[in-house]
Design a protein around this motif. Structure first.
Motif, PDB file in Angstrom:
ATOM      1  N   PRO A  73     -12.801  -2.923  25.410  1.00 53.59           N
ATOM      2  CA  PRO A  73     -13.004  -1.895  24.389  1.00 53.59           C
ATOM      3  C   PRO A  73     -11.747  -1.707  23.543  1.00 53.59           C
ATOM      4  CG  PRO A  73     -12.481  -0.831  26.460  1.00 53.59           C
ATOM      5  CD  PRO A  73     -12.501  -2.329  26.720  1.00 53.59           C
ATOM      6  N   ALA A  74     -11.941  -1.266  22.311  1.00 53.09           N
ATOM      7  CA  ALA A  74     -10.810  -0.966  21.430  1.00 53.09           C
ATOM      8  C   ALA A  74     -11.288  -0.071  20.298  1.00 53.09           C
ATOM      9  CB  ALA A  74     -10.218  -2.249  20.847  1.00 53.09           C
ATOM     10  N   THR A  75     -10.412   0.802  19.886  1.00 55.08           N
ATOM     11  CA  THR A  75     -10.634   1.580  18.665  1.00 55.08           C
ATOM     12  C   THR A  75      -9.621   1.073  17.660  1.00 55.08           C
ATOM     13  OG1 THR A  75     -11.382   3.501  19.912  1.00 55.08           O
ATOM     14  CG2 THR A  75     -10.693   3.878  17.631  1.00 55.08           C
ATOM     15  N   LEU A  76     -10.108   0.736  16.486  1.00 57.43           N
ATOM     16  CA  LEU A  76      -9.287   0.077  15.481  1.00 57.43           C
ATOM     17  C   LEU A  76      -9.031   0.973  14.288  1.00 57.43           C
ATOM     18  CD1 LEU A  76     -11.284  -3.252  15.545  1.00 57.43           C
ATOM     19  CD2 LEU A  76      -9.198  -2.691  16.829  1.00 57.43           C
ATOM     20  N   GLU A  77      -7.922   0.716  13.628  1.00 57.91           N
ATOM     21  CA  GLU A  77      -7.655   1.329  12.336  1.00 57.91           C
ATOM     22  C   GLU A  77      -7.552   0.200  11.316  1.00 57.91           C
ATOM     23  OE1 GLU A  77      -5.063   4.922  10.630  1.00 57.91           O
ATOM     24  OE2 GLU A  77      -3.856   3.337  11.537  1.00 57.91           O
ATOM     25  N   VAL A  78      -8.386   0.295  10.304  1.00 57.13           N
ATOM     26  CA  VAL A  78      -8.383  -0.700   9.235  1.00 57.13           C
ATOM     27  C   VAL A  78      -7.801  -0.023   7.994  1.00 57.13           C
ATOM     28  CG1 VAL A  78      -9.747  -2.331   7.890  1.00 57.13           C
ATOM     29  CG2 VAL A  78     -10.470  -1.721  10.220  1.00 57.13           C
ATOM     30  N   LYS A  79      -6.648  -0.513   7.559  1.00 60.33           N
ATOM     31  CA  LYS A  79      -6.000   0.059   6.376  1.00 60.33           C
ATOM     32  C   LYS A  79      -6.252  -0.845   5.177  1.00 60.33           C
ATOM     33  CE  LYS A  79      -2.355   2.621   8.688  1.00 60.33           C
ATOM     34  NZ  LYS A  79      -0.896   2.732   8.888  1.00 60.33           N
ATOM     35  N   THR A  80      -6.511  -0.208   4.046  1.00 54.95           N
ATOM     36  CA  THR A  80      -6.742  -0.910   2.790  1.00 54.95           C
ATOM     37  C   THR A  80      -5.591  -0.606   1.845  1.00 54.95           C
ATOM     38  OG1 THR A  80      -9.129  -0.657   3.058  1.00 54.95           O
ATOM     39  CG2 THR A  80      -8.341  -1.212   0.842  1.00 54.95           C
ATOM     40  N   TYR A  81      -5.070  -1.661   1.233  1.00 55.80           N
ATOM     41  CA  TYR A  81      -3.979  -1.547   0.272  1.00 55.80           C
ATOM     42  C   TYR A  81      -4.445  -2.125  -1.058  1.00 55.80           C
ATOM     43  CZ  TYR A  81      -1.129  -1.017   4.479  1.00 55.80           C
ATOM     44  OH  TYR A  81      -0.607  -0.596   5.669  1.00 55.80           O
ATOM     45  N   ALA A  82      -4.123  -1.432  -2.151  1.00 54.26           N
ATOM     46  CA  ALA A  82      -4.407  -1.940  -3.495  1.00 54.26           C
ATOM     47  C   ALA A  82      -3.203  -2.751  -3.944  1.00 54.26           C
ATOM     48  CB  ALA A  82      -4.686  -0.805  -4.462  1.00 54.26           C
ATOM     49  N   GLY A  83      -3.452  -4.017  -4.251  1.00 47.14           N
ATOM     50  CA  GLY A  83      -2.395  -4.908  -4.707  1.00 47.14           C
ATOM     51  C   GLY A  83      -2.373  -4.989  -6.221  1.00 47.14           C
ATOM     52  N   LYS A  84      -2.170  -6.183  -6.708  1.00 53.12           N
ATOM     53  CA  LYS A  84      -2.034  -6.420  -8.142  1.00 53.12           C
ATOM     54  C   LYS A  84      -3.389  -6.344  -8.847  1.00 53.12           C
ATOM     55  CE  LYS A  84      -0.188  -9.630 -11.471  1.00 53.12           C
ATOM     56  NZ  LYS A  84       0.337 -10.929 -11.766  1.00 53.12           N
ATOM     57  N   ALA A  85      -3.387  -5.709 -10.015  1.00 51.16           N
ATOM     58  CA  ALA A  85      -4.591  -5.605 -10.843  1.00 51.16           C
ATOM     59  C   ALA A  85      -4.492  -6.554 -12.028  1.00 51.16           C
ATOM     60  CB  ALA A  85      -4.771  -4.182 -11.352  1.00 51.16           C
ATOM     61  N   GLY A  86      -5.632  -7.130 -12.386  1.00 52.91           N
ATOM     62  CA  GLY A  86      -5.756  -7.917 -13.607  1.00 52.91           C
ATOM     63  C   GLY A  86      -6.667  -7.171 -14.571  1.00 52.91           C
ATOM     64  N   ASN A  87      -7.112  -7.848 -15.603  1.00 47.06           N
ATOM     65  CA  ASN A  87      -8.014  -7.207 -16.571  1.00 47.06           C
ATOM     66  C   ASN A  87      -9.348  -6.811 -15.941  1.00 47.06           C
ATOM     67  OD1 ASN A  87      -6.177  -7.444 -18.692  1.00 47.06           O
ATOM     68  ND2 ASN A  87      -6.918  -9.496 -19.208  1.00 47.06           N
ATOM     69  N   THR A  88      -9.856  -7.678 -15.070  1.00 44.53           N
ATOM     70  CA  THR A  88     -11.162  -7.432 -14.449  1.00 44.53           C
ATOM     71  C   THR A  88     -11.107  -7.473 -12.934  1.00 44.53           C
ATOM     72  OG1 THR A  88     -11.776  -9.778 -14.493  1.00 44.53           O
ATOM     73  CG2 THR A  88     -12.371  -8.455 -16.433  1.00 44.53           C
ATOM     74  N   SER A  89      -9.910  -7.638 -12.378  1.00 47.40           N
ATOM     75  CA  SER A  89      -9.814  -7.866 -10.929  1.00 47.40           C
ATOM     76  C   SER A  89      -8.745  -7.007 -10.263  1.00 47.40           C
ATOM     77  CB  SER A  89      -9.516  -9.341 -10.655  1.00 47.40           C
ATOM     78  OG  SER A  89      -8.233  -9.676 -11.161  1.00 47.40           O
ATOM     79  N   LEU A  90      -8.886  -6.918  -8.941  1.00 43.78           N
ATOM     80  CA  LEU A  90      -7.921  -6.216  -8.107  1.00 43.78           C
ATOM     81  C   LEU A  90      -7.825  -6.950  -6.780  1.00 43.78           C
ATOM     82  CD1 LEU A  90      -6.114  -3.671  -7.563  1.00 43.78           C
ATOM     83  CD2 LEU A  90      -8.171  -2.649  -6.541  1.00 43.78           C
ATOM     84  N   VAL A  91      -6.604  -7.246  -6.360  1.00 47.78           N
ATOM     85  CA  VAL A  91      -6.389  -7.855  -5.049  1.00 47.78           C
ATOM     86  C   VAL A  91      -6.239  -6.721  -4.041  1.00 47.78           C
ATOM     87  CG1 VAL A  91      -4.900  -9.326  -3.645  1.00 47.78           C
ATOM     88  CG2 VAL A  91      -5.313  -9.895  -6.051  1.00 47.78           C
ATOM     89  N   THR A  92      -7.017  -6.787  -2.968  1.00 48.51           N
ATOM     90  CA  THR A  92      -6.918  -5.800  -1.896  1.00 48.51           C
ATOM     91  C   THR A  92      -6.417  -6.495  -0.639  1.00 48.51           C
ATOM     92  OG1 THR A  92      -9.254  -6.120  -1.337  1.00 48.51           O
ATOM     93  CG2 THR A  92      -8.721  -4.280  -2.795  1.00 48.51           C
ATOM     94  N   HIS A  93      -5.633  -5.764   0.130  1.00 45.48           N
ATOM     95  CA  HIS A  93      -5.071  -6.275   1.382  1.00 45.48           C
ATOM     96  C   HIS A  93      -5.529  -5.368   2.512  1.00 45.48           C
ATOM     97  CE1 HIS A  93      -2.343  -8.940  -0.860  1.00 45.48           C
ATOM     98  NE2 HIS A  93      -2.253  -7.927  -1.702  1.00 45.48           N
ATOM     99  N   TYR A  94      -5.611  -5.928   3.716  1.00 46.87           N
ATOM    100  CA  TYR A  94      -6.119  -5.189   4.874  1.00 46.87           C
ATOM    101  C   TYR A  94      -5.256  -5.482   6.091  1.00 46.87           C
ATOM    102  CZ  TYR A  94     -10.008  -5.192   1.707  1.00 46.87           C
ATOM    103  OH  TYR A  94     -10.770  -5.052   0.586  1.00 46.87           O
ATOM    104  N   THR A  95      -5.105  -4.469   6.935  1.00 44.90           N
ATOM    105  CA  THR A  95      -4.535  -4.669   8.255  1.00 44.90           C
ATOM    106  C   THR A  95      -5.509  -4.085   9.263  1.00 44.90           C
ATOM    107  OG1 THR A  95      -3.268  -2.592   8.159  1.00 44.90           O
ATOM    108  CG2 THR A  95      -2.126  -4.632   7.499  1.00 44.90           C
TER     109      THR A  95
END
Length: 135
Positions: A73-95
């Protein structure tokens, strides 16, 4: 570990027994589900990308690096980070970390392109997302 962008969301989620595979650890595919669940929760909290909206996110690339075996068993924490944005895009990162010990199980990323559902083509990234992006 340096932050891969601006922290924008954290999600607590259990590892389910059914997430395990024949090798006795979490199957690699469930990490992409964790990223997806965190991303949808985050965008919904911003009231973006809702099903009936004329525009929303599509994922054009995604990746993960698996750092430590994850077992039930495990309880997890998933973090979302907003990275670099373009005109129509966004890079997201996760841990993906253990909510109790802080052990890091995986890191990942997904590139979101904002999509016009009627025109079936990319659309300008909403200002609300652009304002959260790392510079």
């Amino acid at each position: 570990m340096p932050q891969p962008g601006n922290l924008v969301h954290a999600l607590s989620t259990p590892l389910r027994w059914g997430d395990m595979d024949a090798y006795g650890h979490a199957n690699n595919t469930v990490f992409f589900r964790f990223f997806e669940e965190a991303r949808i929760n985050w965008l919904t909290s911003l009231e973006l990308g809702l099903e009936d909206a004329p525009t929303g996110p599509v994922i054009i690339s995604t990746s993960a690096t698996f750092l430590k075996e994850l077992v039930h068993p495990a309880t997890l924490e998933v973090k979302t980070y907003a990275g670099k944005a373009g005109n129509t895009s966004l890079v997201t990162h996760y841990t993906v970390t253990d909510a109790d010990s802080g052990d890091l199980y995986a890191e990942g990323e997904a590139k979101i392109v904002w999509f016009d559902r009627e025109a079936r083509s990319s659309a300008p990234l909403p200002d609300k997302l652009r304002s959260l992006a790392a510079e």
